[in-house]
Design an enzyme around this catalytic site. Structure first.
Site, PDB file in Angstrom:
ATOM      1  N   PRO A   1       0.804  -1.589   0.245  1.00  0.00           N
ATOM      2  CA  PRO A   1       0.180   0.286  -0.158  1.00  0.00           C
ATOM      3  C   PRO A   1       1.099   1.275  -0.160  1.00  0.00           C
ATOM      4  O   PRO A   1       2.468   1.381   0.701  1.00  0.00           O
ATOM      5  CB  PRO A   1      -0.444   0.027   1.090  1.00  0.00           C
ATOM      6  CG  PRO A   1       0.192  -0.844   2.454  1.00  0.00           C
ATOM      7  CD  PRO A   1       0.659  -2.284   1.722  1.00  0.00           C
TER       8      PRO A   1
ATOM      9  N   CYS B   1       2.913  28.899 -16.222  1.00  0.00           N
ATOM     10  CA  CYS B   1       2.150  29.800 -17.930  1.00  0.00           C
ATOM     11  C   CYS B   1       1.875  28.680 -18.963  1.00  0.00           C
ATOM     12  O   CYS B   1       1.927  27.434 -19.317  1.00  0.00           O
ATOM     13  CB  CYS B   1       3.827  29.849 -18.498  1.00  0.00           C
ATOM     14  SG  CYS B   1       4.164  31.558 -17.363  1.00  0.00           S
TER      15      CYS B   1
HETATM   16  N1  LLP Z   1       2.952  -1.618  -5.760  1.00  0.00           N
HETATM   17  C1  LLP Z   1       2.743  -1.192  -7.926  1.00  0.00           C
HETATM   18  C2  LLP Z   1       3.209  -2.163  -8.159  1.00  0.00           C
HETATM   19  C3  LLP Z   1       3.015  -0.110  -7.928  1.00  0.00           C
HETATM   20  O1  LLP Z   1       2.590   0.210  -8.927  1.00  0.00           O
HETATM   21  C4  LLP Z   1       2.457   0.979  -7.118  1.00  0.00           C
HETATM   22  C5  LLP Z   1       1.728   2.145  -7.432  1.00  0.00           C
HETATM   23  C6  LLP Z   1       1.263   0.258  -5.445  1.00  0.00           C
HETATM   24  C7  LLP Z   1       1.690  -0.701  -5.220  1.00  0.00           C
HETATM   25  C8  LLP Z   1       0.889   1.308  -4.534  1.00  0.00           C
HETATM   26  O2  LLP Z   1      -0.172   1.934  -5.122  1.00  0.00           O
HETATM   27  P1  LLP Z   1      -1.309   2.377  -4.401  1.00  0.00           P
HETATM   28  O3  LLP Z   1      -1.270   1.829  -2.402  1.00  0.00           O
HETATM   29  O4  LLP Z   1      -0.316   4.013  -3.886  1.00  0.00           O
HETATM   30  O5  LLP Z   1      -2.207   2.604  -4.976  1.00  0.00           O
HETATM   31  N2  LLP Z   1       0.653   9.419  -9.438  1.00  0.00           N
HETATM   32  C9  LLP Z   1      -0.390   8.065  -9.774  1.00  0.00           C
HETATM   33  C10 LLP Z   1      -0.554   7.424  -8.636  1.00  0.00           C
HETATM   34  C11 LLP Z   1       0.475   6.197  -9.053  1.00  0.00           C
HETATM   35  C12 LLP Z   1       0.437   4.521  -9.507  1.00  0.00           C
HETATM   36  C13 LLP Z   1       1.769   3.897  -9.318  1.00  0.00           C
HETATM   37  N3  LLP Z   1       1.770   2.884  -8.841  1.00  0.00           N
HETATM   38  C14 LLP Z   1      -1.914   9.138  -8.712  1.00  0.00           C
HETATM   39  O6  LLP Z   1      -0.996  10.147  -8.264  1.00  0.00           O
HETATM   40  O7  LLP Z   1      -3.105   8.540  -8.500  1.00  0.00           O
END
Ligand code: LLP
Length: 413
Positions: free
Chosen positions: A275, A343
């Site tokens: 997470p 910008c």
């Molecule tokens: N594991 C892997 C292999 C991942 O690619 C990710 C997120 C996670 C875990 C963690 O996921 P989470 O629990 O945070 O949902 N920049 C984007 C989110 C990109 C997520 C990329 N991978 C945003 O601001 O929403």
């Protein structure tokens, strides 16, 4: 928005007046609540207690050393996706034996550094990557534990840019091919083929796609075991969504972790979760100051000193972040775009937002900005990246200094 609370009409985070932080640390500035980060982490731990598990915080969400140290001390493992993230984890005192390394494009240098550090496992995403990990492990005279990251072809029902579990995406190995890939990987004498991993996307509210993906992964594990692979761990990734709007249907962490725990129970598997957002997202705000107000045709603009280079989520994903004034005001009399100095017309923090009337000099908190905020900040328009502040045990401190103008040109000719 959990740690936030108006006291005497002043917005506080864990009892600390955010206006005091802004006055001393300046704006724009990220502020995080240590208590909220730890509470979110513990919600995973509590739900998984008694089951063999490791919670590997996906540090891509927020990689500040102080936050990593906080989580490392609480016992967290880490999900990393680069040599840079490995460096941060080690600097913060993270235990390499609790690190998993994900990502489709690991370089030889990054893999070798992870082998040297003795990480727990590589989540490998292609056959050439398996061959490279094997060769580098051979050179070091070590065995590398590997989980194939499979792509279960499940639609995560989230924003297209952060959905990863369909065959149209670059991630993982088609689950239909996985058995054959494990078979071929037997030739690699330096790999311990002991795990299977998957991650189907981020900001998910619905458990069904994740449970469906887990089912497919568990079916694969049964087949692999029947073929003699001793699969000992399953990594089900991250992805739990959080409430950016007060009425977003974000499930509690405990329910999510319990559902996954029950899925893998009784199968002799150590469960890994990764997470990111659900640990740090609601623990952070971005503070900004109103610079100007102006009208353009029918539109009203609130121009603030934070911009898309500081928080790119609204511009990139059309993401919603609540915006609260640090001094409580009556009513919501203003409808405006909240924009930064960059910008580009895409430089907005909110569009057509009904909000309290605010004026130049007023301070605002852009909420739920603890995940994928600072880490995605850039120096676009030669803007120094903001300071970061941590509130812990009733006091606050700067955990990353605001960049200086000299920082902007460091390393250039
Ligand atoms: N594991 C892997 C292999 C991942 O690619 C990710 C997120 C996670 C875990 C963690 O996921 P989470 O629990 O945070 O949902 N920049 C984007 C989110 C990109 C997520 C990329 N991978 C945003 O601001 O929403």
């Amino acid at each position: 928005m959990k740690p936030l609370d108006y006291r005497d009409r002043t917005l506080t985070c864990d009892g600390v007046a955010l206006a005091d932080v802004a006055a001393k640390a300046g704006t724009p500035c990220y502020v995080y609540s240590a208590a909220t980060i730890l509470a979110n982490y513990r919600a995973y731990e509590d739900a998984l207690q008694g089951a063999p598990h490791t919670v590997c915080y996906a540090m891509k969400a927020n990689g500040n050393l102080a936050i990593l140290r906080l989580l490392a001390r609480a016992g967290a493992g880490f999900d990393i996706v680069s040599g840079g993230e490995l460096h941060r984890v080690l600097k913060a005192g993270g235990d390499p034996a609790k690190v998993v390394f994900s990502g489709v494009g690991k370089t030889a240098e990054e893999i070798d550094a992870a082998l040297a550090a003795g990480i727990f496992a590589f989540n490998c995403e292609s056959e050439p990557e398996l061959a490279l990990v094997d060769a580098l492990a051979h050179r070091r005279g070590v065995k590398a534990r590997v989980a194939l990251r499979v792509n279960p072809d499940v639609d995560a029902a989230t924003h297209a840019y952060i959905s990863t579990g369909s065959l149209a995406h670059k991630f993982g190995i088609d689950i239909g091919e996985a058995e054959a890939v494990y078979e071929r990987a037997r030739q690699h004498a330096n790999l311990l083929l002991e795990g299977v991993s998957c991650h189907i996307g981020s900001q998910q509210f619905d458990f069904d796609p994740m449970l469906q993906a887990a089912d497919r992964v568990l079916e694969l594990i049964v087949c692999l075991r029947a073929k003699g692979f001793s699969i000992r761990h399953v990594d089900l990734g991250g992805g739990l969504g959080i409430a950016y709007k007060p009425d977003d249907p974000a499930p509690p962490i405990g329910e999510f972790a319990t559902a996954l725990r029950e899925k893998v129970a009784g199968q002799g598997l150590h469960l890994f979760l990764e997470p990111g957002r659900s640990i740090v997202g609601d623990a952070g705000v971005l503070l900004a100051r109103v610079l100007y107000r102006k009208k353009g045709g029918e539109k009203e603009f609130v121009i603030v000193d934070a911009a898309m280079n500081d928080l790119i989520r609204p511009a990139l994903y059309d993401a919603h972040h609540e915006i609260l004034p640090l001094r409580a005001t009556q009513g919501c009399g203003l409808r405006a775009d909240v924009v930064g100095p960059v910008c580009e017309s895409g430089d907005f923090l909110a569009q057509d937002r009904q909000m309290p009337d605010v004026f130049p000099g007023d301070l605002l908190a852009v909420c739920t900005a603890g995940a994928y905020g600072f880490v995605q900040a850039s120096n676009y328009n030669a803007r120094p990246r903001p300071a970061e502040v941590l509130i812990e045990d009733g006091s606050w401190r700067v955990i990353r200094a605001r960049e200086s103008l000299d920082d902007l040109i460091r390393g250039e000719e």
